[in-house]
Design a protein around this motif. Structure first.
Motif, PDB file in Angstrom:
ATOM      1  N   LEU A  30      -8.371   6.105   0.848  1.00 22.19           N
ATOM      2  CA  LEU A  30      -8.586   6.502  -0.658  1.00 22.19           C
ATOM      3  C   LEU A  30      -8.148   5.723  -0.724  1.00 22.19           C
ATOM      4  CD1 LEU A  30     -10.380   6.485  -2.649  1.00 22.19           C
ATOM      5  CD2 LEU A  30      -9.977   8.983  -2.654  1.00 22.19           C
ATOM      6  N   SER A  31      -6.201   6.064  -0.701  1.00 17.24           N
ATOM      7  CA  SER A  31      -5.360   5.516  -1.565  1.00 17.24           C
ATOM      8  C   SER A  31      -5.132   4.298  -0.637  1.00 17.24           C
ATOM      9  CB  SER A  31      -3.943   6.171  -1.196  1.00 17.24           C
ATOM     10  OG  SER A  31      -4.139   7.940  -1.849  1.00 17.24           O
ATOM     11  N   ASP A  32      -5.297   3.305   0.125  1.00 15.07           N
ATOM     12  CA  ASP A  32      -5.152   2.631   0.384  1.00 15.07           C
ATOM     13  C   ASP A  32      -5.961   1.446  -0.824  1.00 15.07           C
ATOM     14  OD1 ASP A  32      -3.821   3.026   2.230  1.00 15.07           O
ATOM     15  OD2 ASP A  32      -5.030   2.947   3.863  1.00 15.07           O
ATOM     16  N   ALA A  33      -7.429   2.110  -1.276  1.00 13.57           N
ATOM     17  CA  ALA A  33      -8.143   1.549  -1.620  1.00 13.57           C
ATOM     18  C   ALA A  33      -8.131   1.577  -3.747  1.00 13.57           C
ATOM     19  CB  ALA A  33      -9.875   1.852  -1.847  1.00 13.57           C
ATOM     20  N   ALA A  34      -7.681   2.428  -3.690  1.00 12.75           N
ATOM     21  CA  ALA A  34      -6.917   2.362  -4.821  1.00 12.75           C
ATOM     22  C   ALA A  34      -5.599   1.212  -5.199  1.00 12.75           C
ATOM     23  CB  ALA A  34      -5.963   3.923  -5.785  1.00 12.75           C
ATOM     24  N   ALA A  35      -5.002   1.583  -3.764  1.00  9.59           N
ATOM     25  CA  ALA A  35      -3.493   0.152  -4.236  1.00  9.59           C
ATOM     26  C   ALA A  35      -4.789  -1.544  -4.337  1.00  9.59           C
ATOM     27  CB  ALA A  35      -2.986   0.391  -2.780  1.00  9.59           C
ATOM     28  N   ALA A  36      -5.502  -1.096  -2.971  1.00  9.51           N
ATOM     29  CA  ALA A  36      -6.204  -2.814  -3.020  1.00  9.51           C
ATOM     30  C   ALA A  36      -6.596  -2.753  -4.411  1.00  9.51           C
ATOM     31  CB  ALA A  36      -7.384  -2.907  -2.557  1.00  9.51           C
ATOM     32  N   LEU A  37      -7.514  -2.375  -5.297  1.00 11.42           N
ATOM     33  CA  LEU A  37      -7.744  -2.047  -6.447  1.00 11.42           C
ATOM     34  C   LEU A  37      -6.363  -3.175  -8.104  1.00 11.42           C
ATOM     35  CD1 LEU A  37     -10.580  -2.246  -8.848  1.00 11.42           C
ATOM     36  CD2 LEU A  37     -10.302   0.176  -8.693  1.00 11.42           C
ATOM     37  N   GLY A  68       1.134  -1.362  -0.109  1.00 12.97           N
ATOM     38  CA  GLY A  68      -0.139  -0.104   0.056  1.00 12.97           C
ATOM     39  C   GLY A  68       1.003   1.270  -0.137  1.00 12.97           C
ATOM     40  N   PRO A  69       0.108   2.176  -0.041  1.00 12.81           N
ATOM     41  CA  PRO A  69       0.907   3.719  -0.121  1.00 12.81           C
ATOM     42  C   PRO A  69       1.814   3.795   0.941  1.00 12.81           C
ATOM     43  CG  PRO A  69      -1.513   3.609  -0.858  1.00 12.81           C
ATOM     44  CD  PRO A  69      -1.052   3.176   0.135  1.00 12.81           C
ATOM     45  N   GLU A  70       1.288   3.125   2.366  1.00 10.28           N
ATOM     46  CA  GLU A  70       2.048   2.921   3.529  1.00 10.28           C
ATOM     47  C   GLU A  70       2.399   2.471   4.503  1.00 10.28           C
ATOM     48  OE1 GLU A  70       2.984   6.590   5.346  1.00 10.28           O
ATOM     49  OE2 GLU A  70       1.917   7.376   3.555  1.00 10.28           O
ATOM     50  N   GLY A  71       3.010   1.152   3.709  1.00 14.46           N
ATOM     51  CA  GLY A  71       3.613  -0.292   3.416  1.00 14.46           C
ATOM     52  C   GLY A  71       2.760  -0.971   3.473  1.00 14.46           C
ATOM     53  N   ARG A  72       2.724  -2.427   4.389  1.00  7.53           N
ATOM     54  CA  ARG A  72       1.968  -3.865   3.457  1.00  7.53           C
ATOM     55  C   ARG A  72      -0.189  -2.974   4.203  1.00  7.53           C
ATOM     56  NH1 ARG A  72       6.429  -5.484   7.046  1.00  7.53           N
ATOM     57  NH2 ARG A  72       4.204  -6.036   8.841  1.00  7.53           N
ATOM     58  N   LEU A  73      -0.138  -3.747   3.494  1.00 11.82           N
ATOM     59  CA  LEU A  73      -1.802  -4.263   3.679  1.00 11.82           C
ATOM     60  C   LEU A  73      -2.693  -5.695   3.900  1.00 11.82           C
ATOM     61  CD1 LEU A  73      -3.425  -1.310   1.019  1.00 11.82           C
ATOM     62  CD2 LEU A  73      -3.023  -1.110   4.060  1.00 11.82           C
ATOM     63  N   LEU A 117     -11.526  -9.218  -2.738  1.00 10.16           N
ATOM     64  CA  LEU A 117     -11.318  -8.942  -1.981  1.00 10.16           C
ATOM     65  C   LEU A 117     -11.467  -8.147  -1.278  1.00 10.16           C
ATOM     66  CD1 LEU A 117      -7.602  -8.436  -1.114  1.00 10.16           C
ATOM     67  CD2 LEU A 117      -7.505  -6.728  -2.819  1.00 10.16           C
ATOM     68  N   ARG A 118     -10.975  -8.270   0.591  1.00  8.78           N
ATOM     69  CA  ARG A 118     -11.784  -7.268   1.619  1.00  8.78           C
ATOM     70  C   ARG A 118      -9.861  -7.506   2.152  1.00  8.78           C
ATOM     71  NH1 ARG A 118     -13.836 -12.176   4.101  1.00  8.78           N
ATOM     72  NH2 ARG A 118     -12.740 -12.889   6.478  1.00  8.78           N
ATOM     73  N   PHE A 119     -10.019  -6.053   2.797  1.00  8.13           N
ATOM     74  CA  PHE A 119      -8.495  -5.702   3.575  1.00  8.13           C
ATOM     75  C   PHE A 119      -8.628  -4.689   4.468  1.00  8.13           C
ATOM     76  CE2 PHE A 119      -8.951  -2.168   0.414  1.00  8.13           C
ATOM     77  CZ  PHE A 119      -8.926  -1.308   1.013  1.00  8.13           C
ATOM     78  N   ASN A 120      -8.326  -4.386   5.395  1.00  8.07           N
ATOM     79  CA  ASN A 120      -7.869  -3.455   6.246  1.00  8.07           C
ATOM     80  C   ASN A 120      -6.702  -2.275   6.191  1.00  8.07           C
ATOM     81  OD1 ASN A 120      -9.056  -4.844   8.513  1.00  8.07           O
ATOM     82  ND2 ASN A 120      -6.918  -5.894   9.674  1.00  8.07           N
ATOM     83  N   PHE A 121      -7.604  -1.584   6.224  1.00  9.20           N
ATOM     84  CA  PHE A 121      -6.843   0.323   5.724  1.00  9.20           C
ATOM     85  C   PHE A 121      -5.711  -0.285   7.024  1.00  9.20           C
ATOM     86  CE2 PHE A 121     -11.554   1.407   4.817  1.00  9.20           C
ATOM     87  CZ  PHE A 121     -11.413   1.680   3.635  1.00  9.20           C
ATOM     88  N   ARG A 122      -5.417   1.391   6.608  1.00 10.33           N
ATOM     89  CA  ARG A 122      -3.737   2.074   7.190  1.00 10.33           C
ATOM     90  C   ARG A 122      -3.971   1.648   8.173  1.00 10.33           C
ATOM     91  NH1 ARG A 122      -2.096   7.177   4.049  1.00 10.33           N
ATOM     92  NH2 ARG A 122      -2.043   5.850   2.710  1.00 10.33           N
ATOM     93  N   GLY A 123      -3.544   1.282   9.356  1.00 16.40           N
ATOM     94  CA  GLY A 123      -3.468   1.244  11.233  1.00 16.40           C
ATOM     95  C   GLY A 123      -4.198   0.112  11.184  1.00 16.40           C
ATOM     96  N   VAL A 124      -4.863  -1.217  10.942  1.00 16.28           N
ATOM     97  CA  VAL A 124      -5.571  -1.873  11.371  1.00 16.28           C
ATOM     98  C   VAL A 124      -5.499  -3.454  10.792  1.00 16.28           C
ATOM     99  CG1 VAL A 124      -8.287  -2.883  10.816  1.00 16.28           C
ATOM    100  CG2 VAL A 124      -7.813   0.204  10.299  1.00 16.28           C
ATOM    101  N   GLY A 125      -5.779  -3.743  11.950  1.00 13.32           N
ATOM    102  CA  GLY A 125      -5.596  -5.302  12.464  1.00 13.32           C
ATOM    103  C   GLY A 125      -3.319  -5.135  12.019  1.00 13.32           C
ATOM    104  N   ARG A 126      -2.865  -5.550  11.218  1.00 12.08           N
ATOM    105  CA  ARG A 126      -1.890  -6.041  10.548  1.00 12.08           C
ATOM    106  C   ARG A 126      -1.277  -4.501   9.150  1.00 12.08           C
ATOM    107  NH1 ARG A 126      -1.563 -11.920   8.880  1.00 12.08           N
ATOM    108  NH2 ARG A 126       0.525 -11.642   8.175  1.00 12.08           N
ATOM    109  N   GLN A 183       0.089  -1.576   7.563  1.00 12.88           N
ATOM    110  CA  GLN A 183       0.840  -0.519   8.517  1.00 12.88           C
ATOM    111  C   GLN A 183       0.678   1.127   8.353  1.00 12.88           C
ATOM    112  OE1 GLN A 183       3.915  -1.885   6.479  1.00 12.88           O
ATOM    113  NE2 GLN A 183       5.414  -2.063   8.126  1.00 12.88           N
ATOM    114  N   GLY A 184       1.194   1.771   9.160  1.00 11.39           N
ATOM    115  CA  GLY A 184       0.521   3.400   8.931  1.00 11.39           C
ATOM    116  C   GLY A 184      -0.152   3.822   9.733  1.00 11.39           C
TER     117      GLY A 184
END
Length: 217
Positions: A82-89, A8-13, A61-70, A72-73
């Motif tokens: 929104l950047s995380d969602a774009a990275a997931a897509l 993701g933009p701030e590390g792993r998602l 695909l479902r995922f945790n936004f930055r700072g949630v679960g594992r 990062q960020g």
């Protein structure tokens, strides 16, 4: 449960990814509610939406936004999410380049992020917004809304009152070239506690199934 870690933009998602065996299966991402109020990808609504799309033949695909679960960020007021969602897509598309349909589904805060993603990504052909918090966030960026979709809310929602959802739907109905379907689940609150989860998911599945046979935007 197929766990994935993607950049993701701030590390792993951290995400959960379920591919279909068919190469050109439609794809969907599912976005979770507010990270600062306990929202994660394992929220019941998000989990049930994930499997609703999977059962309809989607690669999901479902995922945790930055700072949630594992992931990062740190929480970023929706901008970074929104950047995380774009990275997931991006990640989902990189593994499913033949997909003919691309959907985004979101619950609460995730519905707000999903609608913003819709504006940025013309390849998204449909959306499902569950309990969009139209009282807390400005949805006026949806002008014009680029794709048809479903907005679904509970008639007894105290977090995102139905009157604000009705106003949002009314504005979207004025736009040409798309069809916004609005369903309200009688007796349901924001989180569709039982017995309201099943009818809500059933409505989503019926809508998506119908759209897949129509080939409309």
């Amino acid at each position: 449960m197929p766990e994935v870690i993607f950049p993701g933009p701030e590390g792993r998602l951290e995400g959960r990814y379920h591919p279909q065996k068919v190469r050109d299966a439609p794809i969907a991402i599912v976005l979770h509610p507010h990270p600062q109020f306990g929202g994660t990808m394992n929220n019941r609504v998000v989990y049930n939406l994930h499997y609703a799309f999977l059962n309809l033949g989607f690669t999901v695909l479902r995922f945790n936004f930055r700072g949630v679960g594992r992931s990062q960020g740190e929480y970023d007021q929706g901008v970074g999410e929104l950047s995380d969602a774009a990275a997931a897509l991006d990640y989902l598309q990189s593994m499913n380049s033949n997909a003919k349909h691309c959907w985004v589904a979101g619950f609460s805060f995730g519905a707000w992020i999903g609608m913003q993603l819709l504006m940025r990504r013309p390849e998204i052909t449909g959306f499902v917004s569950v309990s969009p918090p139209a009282n807390m966030y400005d949805f006026s960026f949806l002008a014009p809304c680029p794709s048809s979709g479903l907005i679904i809310n509970g008639a007894n929602d105290r977090v995102a009152p139905p009157k604000d959802t009705h106003t949002l739907v009314g504005k979207l109905h004025e736009q040409k070239g798309i069809t916004i379907t609005h369903e309200e689940v009688e007796g349901a609150g924001h989180f569709f506690e039982d017995p309201h989860m099943e009818p809500m998911i059933g409505t989503v599945q019926d809508y998506v199934k119908r759209r897949l046979t129509e080939n409309s935007r």
